[in-house]
Design an enzyme around this catalytic site. Sequence first.
Site, PDB file in Angstrom:
ATOM      1  N   ALA A 106       0.800  -1.241   0.000  1.00 49.59           N
ATOM      2  CA  ALA A 106       0.000   0.000   0.000  1.00 49.59           C
ATOM      3  C   ALA A 106       0.829   1.285   0.000  1.00 49.59           C
ATOM      4  CB  ALA A 106      -1.015   0.034   1.140  1.00 49.59           C
ATOM      5  N   ALA A 107       2.146   1.199  -0.278  1.00 45.17           N
ATOM      6  CA  ALA A 107       2.953   2.432  -0.367  1.00 45.17           C
ATOM      7  C   ALA A 107       2.397   3.320  -1.485  1.00 45.17           C
ATOM      8  CB  ALA A 107       4.415   2.099  -0.645  1.00 45.17           C
ATOM      9  N   GLY A 108       2.205   2.725  -2.656  1.00 43.47           N
ATOM     10  CA  GLY A 108       1.699   3.491  -3.802  1.00 43.47           C
ATOM     11  C   GLY A 108       0.300   4.040  -3.540  1.00 43.47           C
ATOM     12  N   ASP A 109      -0.575   3.222  -2.967  1.00 46.37           N
ATOM     13  CA  ASP A 109      -1.951   3.681  -2.690  1.00 46.37           C
ATOM     14  C   ASP A 109      -1.938   4.846  -1.700  1.00 46.37           C
ATOM     15  OD1 ASP A 109      -3.024   1.743  -4.354  1.00 46.37           O
ATOM     16  OD2 ASP A 109      -3.352   0.302  -2.737  1.00 46.37           O
TER      17      ASP A 109
HETATM   18  P1  ADP Z   1       4.048   0.848  -5.432  1.00 47.22           P
HETATM   19  O1  ADP Z   1       3.714   0.550  -4.003  1.00 47.22           O
HETATM   20  O2  ADP Z   1       2.854   1.230  -6.251  1.00 47.22           O
HETATM   21  O3  ADP Z   1       4.924  -0.175  -6.102  1.00 47.22           O
HETATM   22  P2  ADP Z   1       6.437   2.520  -5.020  1.00 47.22           P
HETATM   23  O4  ADP Z   1       7.131   1.306  -4.486  1.00 47.22           O
HETATM   24  O5  ADP Z   1       7.070   3.221  -6.168  1.00 47.22           O
HETATM   25  O6  ADP Z   1       4.912   2.221  -5.410  1.00 47.22           O
HETATM   26  O7  ADP Z   1       6.275   3.536  -3.796  1.00 47.22           O
HETATM   27  C1  ADP Z   1       5.500   4.707  -3.874  1.00 47.22           C
HETATM   28  C2  ADP Z   1       6.144   5.804  -3.049  1.00 47.22           C
HETATM   29  O8  ADP Z   1       6.228   5.359  -1.685  1.00 47.22           O
HETATM   30  C3  ADP Z   1       7.583   6.141  -3.437  1.00 47.22           C
HETATM   31  O9  ADP Z   1       7.636   7.129  -4.469  1.00 47.22           O
HETATM   32  C4  ADP Z   1       8.140   6.680  -2.109  1.00 47.22           C
HETATM   33  O10 ADP Z   1       7.761   8.040  -1.906  1.00 47.22           O
HETATM   34  C5  ADP Z   1       7.422   5.820  -1.079  1.00 47.22           C
HETATM   35  N1  ADP Z   1       8.259   4.640  -0.726  1.00 47.22           N
HETATM   36  C6  ADP Z   1       8.196   3.382  -1.245  1.00 47.22           C
HETATM   37  N2  ADP Z   1       9.143   2.577  -0.711  1.00 47.22           N
HETATM   38  C7  ADP Z   1       9.807   3.341   0.192  1.00 47.22           C
HETATM   39  C8  ADP Z   1      10.907   3.116   1.109  1.00 47.22           C
HETATM   40  N3  ADP Z   1      11.511   1.911   1.195  1.00 47.22           N
HETATM   41  N4  ADP Z   1      11.329   4.153   1.880  1.00 47.22           N
HETATM   42  C9  ADP Z   1      10.723   5.372   1.815  1.00 47.22           C
HETATM   43  N5  ADP Z   1       9.685   5.652   0.995  1.00 47.22           N
HETATM   44  C10 ADP Z   1       9.238   4.664   0.188  1.00 47.22           C
END
Ligand code: ADP
Length: 307
Positions: free
Chosen positions: A247-250
């Site tokens: 859920a980082a992207g969401d």
């Molecule tokens: P998804 O979850 O859709 O694959 P990402 O992995 O690109 O998307 O993550 C979306 C955003 O979340 C990134 O641009 C960043 O800001 C944040 N993020 C993701 N992983 C990390 C991490 N390990 N540390 C800090 N921020 C993170």
Amino acid sequence: MNRVLVVGSINMDLVNHVDEFPLPGETIHGRGVDYLPGGKGANQAVAAARAGGDVRMVGAVGDDTFGQQLLASLRNSGVGTESVAVKQGTSGLAFITVSGSGENQIILSAGSNGRLTPEDVPAERLASADWVLLQNEIPWAVNRHVLEQCRGLGAKVMYNPAPARPIEADAYPLIDVIVVNETEAETLTGIEVGNREDAEAAARELLRRGVRCVIVTLGAKGSLCLGGEGESFFTPAFSVTPVDTTAAGDTFIGAFAAACANGTPSSEALRFASAAAALAVGRKGAQSSIPERGDIVRLLEADAAAN
Ligand code: ADP
């Protein structure tokens, strides 16, 4: 405050914990089950509401026992559910088995998400929205309908093509902001994305196809935003010890939409979204890891004080 409308999926994740996966034909004892509300649409709606947005959702749950739980969970996070349809049959379900070594097996059942139709999207909801968020976990016909309707109404559309699949060439000019991660950027453009330069090349290709603004998220490497008028911002990720990147992207998308709808300029909204996503990455779970506005503001203030 401007309004955010999410048109998308609502799921219940049924997470079964086992020591080892069963073999075909084998019966084993599990270690326990969690019922966790999810679905990309619902996750983004929850993220936008917790980040301070005025958020409503359009989607569908089933008339099974999960449907009412999913609606209650959205409402508890401050998401308006008046326009979520209740359809005959099962809700969207994800059957997830997690082994002792942390591997998972997932079976998705679209359920009511797959039965959503353009007629389930109330015209007045689109008319009163300022930002509309779409993903790829409902039938494309519904997304296409929303994209076409919004053009005439003036609502801006933020589209996250996840799970990634190609779309028609004439749909791109209907998108105001497209948010893609590395895999989605590659599926749509054919350009392999691993760093900022690749992200820029993929973003230029999406701008060429007619999208007004492109955001490429690069996990721990941050995110890149390219606008049609030549503006470009790179936002580094906040430094956190990753616990669970689900859920980082969401979270990023929901928080970004809430900030934009509240009038925050793009570069600041991207920092806000990055802070929200970093907090989610530092906590276990999907919806349970999505932070509240106060936590996001505190992280931004702490970061500003340290630099
Ligand atoms: P998804 O979850 O859709 O694959 P990402 O992995 O690109 O998307 O993550 C979306 C955003 O979340 C990134 O641009 C960043 O800001 C944040 N993020 C993701 N992983 C990390 C991490 N390990 N540390 C800090 N921020 C993170």
